[in-house]
Scaffold this motif. Structure first.
Motif, PDB file in Angstrom:
ATOM      1  N   GLY A 669       0.913  -1.224   0.144  1.00  0.00           N
ATOM      2  CA  GLY A 669      -0.112  -0.056   0.178  1.00  0.00           C
ATOM      3  C   GLY A 669       0.633   1.194   0.066  1.00  0.00           C
ATOM      4  O   GLY A 669       0.574   2.131  -0.913  1.00  0.00           O
ATOM      5  N   GLU A 670       1.736   1.260   0.966  1.00  0.00           N
ATOM      6  CA  GLU A 670       2.772   2.463   0.865  1.00  0.00           C
ATOM      7  C   GLU A 670       3.573   2.620  -0.327  1.00  0.00           C
ATOM      8  O   GLU A 670       3.992   3.587  -0.745  1.00  0.00           O
ATOM      9  CB  GLU A 670       3.537   2.285   2.264  1.00  0.00           C
ATOM     10  N   THR A 671       3.939   1.468  -0.636  1.00  0.00           N
ATOM     11  CA  THR A 671       4.653   1.468  -2.080  1.00  0.00           C
ATOM     12  C   THR A 671       3.930   2.161  -3.163  1.00  0.00           C
ATOM     13  O   THR A 671       4.766   3.077  -3.970  1.00  0.00           O
ATOM     14  CB  THR A 671       5.006   0.014  -2.304  1.00  0.00           C
ATOM     15  N   LEU A 672       2.751   1.771  -3.377  1.00  0.00           N
ATOM     16  CA  LEU A 672       1.906   2.251  -4.483  1.00  0.00           C
ATOM     17  C   LEU A 672       1.854   3.930  -4.131  1.00  0.00           C
ATOM     18  O   LEU A 672       1.979   4.644  -5.117  1.00  0.00           O
ATOM     19  CB  LEU A 672       0.704   1.622  -4.360  1.00  0.00           C
ATOM     20  N   THR A 673       1.547   4.010  -2.858  1.00  0.00           N
ATOM     21  CA  THR A 673       1.287   5.758  -2.511  1.00  0.00           C
ATOM     22  C   THR A 673       2.705   6.584  -2.946  1.00  0.00           C
ATOM     23  O   THR A 673       2.674   7.392  -3.544  1.00  0.00           O
ATOM     24  CB  THR A 673       1.096   5.710  -1.040  1.00  0.00           C
ATOM     25  N   SER A 674       3.702   6.022  -2.340  1.00  0.00           N
ATOM     26  CA  SER A 674       4.986   6.565  -2.780  1.00  0.00           C
ATOM     27  C   SER A 674       5.077   6.539  -4.283  1.00  0.00           C
ATOM     28  O   SER A 674       5.494   7.698  -4.780  1.00  0.00           O
ATOM     29  CB  SER A 674       6.269   5.708  -2.220  1.00  0.00           C
ATOM     30  N   LEU A 675       4.881   5.642  -4.993  1.00  0.00           N
ATOM     31  CA  LEU A 675       5.242   5.792  -6.513  1.00  0.00           C
ATOM     32  C   LEU A 675       4.362   6.647  -7.162  1.00  0.00           C
ATOM     33  O   LEU A 675       4.711   7.261  -8.084  1.00  0.00           O
ATOM     34  CB  LEU A 675       4.950   4.314  -7.097  1.00  0.00           C
ATOM     35  N   LYS A 676       3.098   6.872  -6.717  1.00  0.00           N
ATOM     36  CA  LYS A 676       2.020   7.917  -7.148  1.00  0.00           C
ATOM     37  C   LYS A 676       2.620   9.156  -6.955  1.00  0.00           C
ATOM     38  O   LYS A 676       2.520  10.037  -7.611  1.00  0.00           O
ATOM     39  CB  LYS A 676       0.682   7.399  -6.520  1.00  0.00           C
TER      40      LYS A 676
END
Ligand SMILES: Nc1ncnc2c1ncn2[C@@H]1O[C@H](COP(=O)(O)OP(=O)(O)OP(=O)(O)O)[C@@H](O)[C@H]1O
Length: 697
Positions: A669-676
């Protein structure tokens, strides 16, 4: 006319005797009733006419008078006339004296009367005194009676007093005993109270002692680390000195060899001198022969001077060529800078790199997320992350693939060296006088600190590169000085990571901007002059030590604060007079996990809110810069971090953002937020960077 008083008779002896007899009969006043002499004089003053001076013969008469007439008396007969005359005179005197005495007796009578009245008066006084005496005697009697009565009363009072004293003493003794008893009980109470207090104090003292001991231990560890740093520095210095000493010794040896050679030469010269002197004669004759020959040769000197001129021209040409080559080199360096900058600008003034860290030994294989690198290889730019399972309304389970592309993507197999290769050009830009900002963004544990500050991370590598480049630029006339600060933004407060650990969160630091020179300073922070690449290790260790002292767990503090390593590079070209000043900011951001996921409360909640706010402010600033409106508002002031980096973000700077990704499924979840977030930054274009440089007059 003289006056005669009673007390001052001045008559003849006969007259004096008569008067004295008369005076004796007059009662004289006695005691206080005596009549004053002056008064008596005045009352007794008599008028006296002195007798006419007798003739000398008459005066001697009394001694010449013979009492009896005898035959043997040889008396001459009286001269009657003279004798008569004398008698008459005497009679006159006598009568006048009698009248005078009469007058005196009147005066005397008056005096007597006076005295009598005085006596009467005195008698009256005496009677009065007697009467007084009587009264006094009576009074004395009554006083005596009173005295005896008083003495009796005194005796009674004394006995009563004795009784009262005895009673009082007895009462006093009883009271004293009571007070003593009370005192003893109070004393006992006080002793026990004091013992309790002493016990309390002892406990408190021990507690304080423990606190102080732990403070001292902290200080000792700090001092130890400081001294280790100092020792390292000293070691380096010693090594330098050793090298210098060796060089000096080498020089000394060479100098000694030279001296020996000189001595040999000297000896040889002496020998030569001897030979020369013997030769001189020969030479002199030769000179003569030569002169003749010169004369002969002078005819060919013109040819020689032409050859010399040719050589000089060749030398001048060679010098001009060298200068031209140097100038070309300088121009080429300037061109290189320009081209380098153009390349950087073409790459974009804000670039985003993504890095996925490898799994760690303790992380289970089952917990690894599906992350793919579609264009994997040397120049990978894409990353695809398989999203979490989603169940549709029909009950089918599917997973969505999220693809992102950045300026560069590094997989788990890439090392720090690979990453640095990509950013080294930005470091070069800082040397060329640009402001550069490199951020590491990502959730806690995603590898930010490893990338930035580990032993082979970006900070030490950047500093080493700067040293190497600065050295190679020396031959082009450039000399560089480097200053470093290492600060931390924690809970919207600035801390100096190179200061004392105790000052963390206590000492206030302010950010000051010089808007004209586009320069930022921080008050009260330690600035380290980086005079060797090894210094950077010292700085990193010191910062890590400070952070670990401030936090209970070493990793905790670094996760919750942004650390900013600021390296200012001041270059000066002594040939062209050009000066440039660039800043390299290497920022390790706090963990980016979202508030809802962190489940934080209390102090943690405050920290997380501050982190989220400053990260979103960073996004806002980059977003506002990306809109590219001239003079548009950029919200630098909304957070300490963006305010600090004001001149290193935006038009006059180059920015690189690393988005760090954890390979774990749990962090998906955090990974996707960071990438966005990183994608948003990647889509931003910041205006053209301007180099901070000026030419000295
Ligand atoms: N590329 C890598 N290769 C090997 N190990 C790595 C790499 N990246 C991270 N690690 C390891 O992962 C762990 C967490 O990394 P690191 O402390 O750098 O994370 P972080 O994002 O800085 O965390 P925090 O926000 O808590 O400071 C460390 O033990 C680190 O050594």
């Amino acid at each position: 006319m003289s006056k005669l008083s009673l007390s001052e008779p001045k008559d003849t002896p006969i007259e004096q005797a008569t008067l004295a007899n008369k005076a004796r009969k007059i009662p004289l006043p006695s005691g206080n009733t005596r009549v004053p002499l002056r008064q008596a004089k005045s009352t007794c003053q008599l008028t006296y006419t002195p007798p006419r001076r007798k003739p000398k013969s008459l005066q001697k008469t009394p001694s010449a008078i013979v009492p009896f007439l005898t035959k043997s008396s040889q008396l001459k007969a009286w001269e009657h006339d003279t004798r008569l005359q004398e008698l008459e005179t005497f009679a006159d005197t006598f009568f006048s004296k009698i009248s005078q005495v009469g007058q005196n007796s009147d005066v005397m009578k008056d005096a007597i009367n006076l005295y009598k009245s005085r006596v009467e008066e005195l008698e009256k006084n005496r009677d009065e005194i007697m009467a007084n005496n009587c009264t006094l005697r009576i009074e004395m009697e009554s006083m005596k009676n009173k005295l005896s009565t008083a003495e009796e009363a005194l005796k009674i009072a004394e006995t009563e007093h004795e009784i009262a004293t005895d009673e009082h003493e007895q009462r006093l003794r009883i009271e004293t005993d009571a007070v003593r008893e009370e005192g003893q009980t109070q004393l006992q109470n006080l002793i026990s109270q004091h013992q309790n207090e002493i016990e309390d104090l002892r406990r408190r003292h021990e507690r304080e002692l423990d606190n102080e001991r732990s403070t001292y231990q902290r200080e000792i560890s700090q001092v130890t680390s400081q001294s280790a740093l100092d020792t390292q520095k000293v070691h380096l210095e010693v090594a330098n000195r050793d090298r210098q000493i060796e060089a000096l010794q080498r020089d000394l040896r060479t100098a000694r060899d030279d001296i020996e050679a000189e001595k040999l030469k000297n000896r040889e010269l002496r020998r030569n001198l001897d030979t020369s002197s013997s030769n001189t004669l020969t030479l002199e004759s030769s000179v003569r022969a030569l002169k003749a020959r010169i004369e002969f040769l002078e005819s060919g000197s013109q040819e020689q001077s032409q050859a010399f001129e040719r050589l000089q021209k060749q030398l001048e040409d060679a010098l001009a060529e060298t200068n031209e080559a140097k100038e070309k080199l300088r121009k080429e360096e300037m061109l290189r800078r320009k081209l380098h900058n153009q390349v950087q600008e073409l790459k974009g003034n804000i670039r985003v790199f993504c890095r996925v860290r490898p799994t760690l030994n303790f992380e289970p294989e089952s917990d690894i997320a599906q992350i793919a690198f579609p264009d994997g290889g040397e120049d990978c730019k894409e990353i695809a992350v398989m999203g979490p399972e989603e169940r549709s309304s029909l009950g089918t389970v599917s997973r969505k693939q999220n693809a992102f592309s950045f300026d560069r993507v590094f997989g788990p197999g890439n090392q720090n060296a690979d990453v640095f290769e990509e950013i080294s050009q930005l470091v070069q830009s800082a040397l060329d006088g640009y402001n550069v900002c490199i951020f590491c963004y990502g959730q806690t544990g995603s590898g930010k600190t490893h990338t930035m500050s580990s032993a082979d991370g970006m900070i030490p590598r950047a500093v080493h590169q700067i040293y190497d480049t600065a050295k190679s630029l020396e031959e082009k006339g450039w000399t560089y000085t480097m200053e470093g600060n290492f600060v931390e933004v924690y809970n919207e407060n600035l801390n100096d990571l190179l200061g004392k650990a105790d000052d963390l969160d206590k000492k206030k630091h302010e950010i000051r901007h010089d808007m004209q020179r586009c320069k930022t300073t921080i008050t009260d922070v330690n600035t380290v002059t980086l005079d060797s690449p090894e210094m950077v290790e010292t700085i990193l260790k010191r910062a890590a030590a400070n952070r670990s002292v401030a936090a209970t767990k070493a990793n905790e503090r670094s996760s919750r604060s942004h650390s900013v390593f600021i390296l200012r590079l001041m270059g000066h070209n002594k040939i062209t007079g050009e000066r440039c000043e660039g800043t390299l900011n290497l920022v390790d951001l706090a963990g980016s996990e979202r508030l809802s996921h962190s489940g934080a409360t209390g102090d943690r909640l405050k920290e997380t809110q501050n982190i989220n706010r400053s990260l979103s402010c960073l996004g806002d600033v980059i977003g506002a810069l990306g809109t590219g409106k001239e003079g548009g508002h950029i919200p630098y002031r909304n957070s300490k971090l963006t305010y600090l980096l004001q001149f290193s973000l935006g038009g006059n700077s180059k920015t690189l953002m690393f988005v760090m990704v954890s390979p774990l499924q749990a962090h998906l979840g955090e990974t996707l937020t960071s990438l966005k977030f990183a994608t948003k930054v990647h889509n931003t274009h910041i205006g053209t960077a301007k180099r901070v440089s000026k030419i000295q007059n």
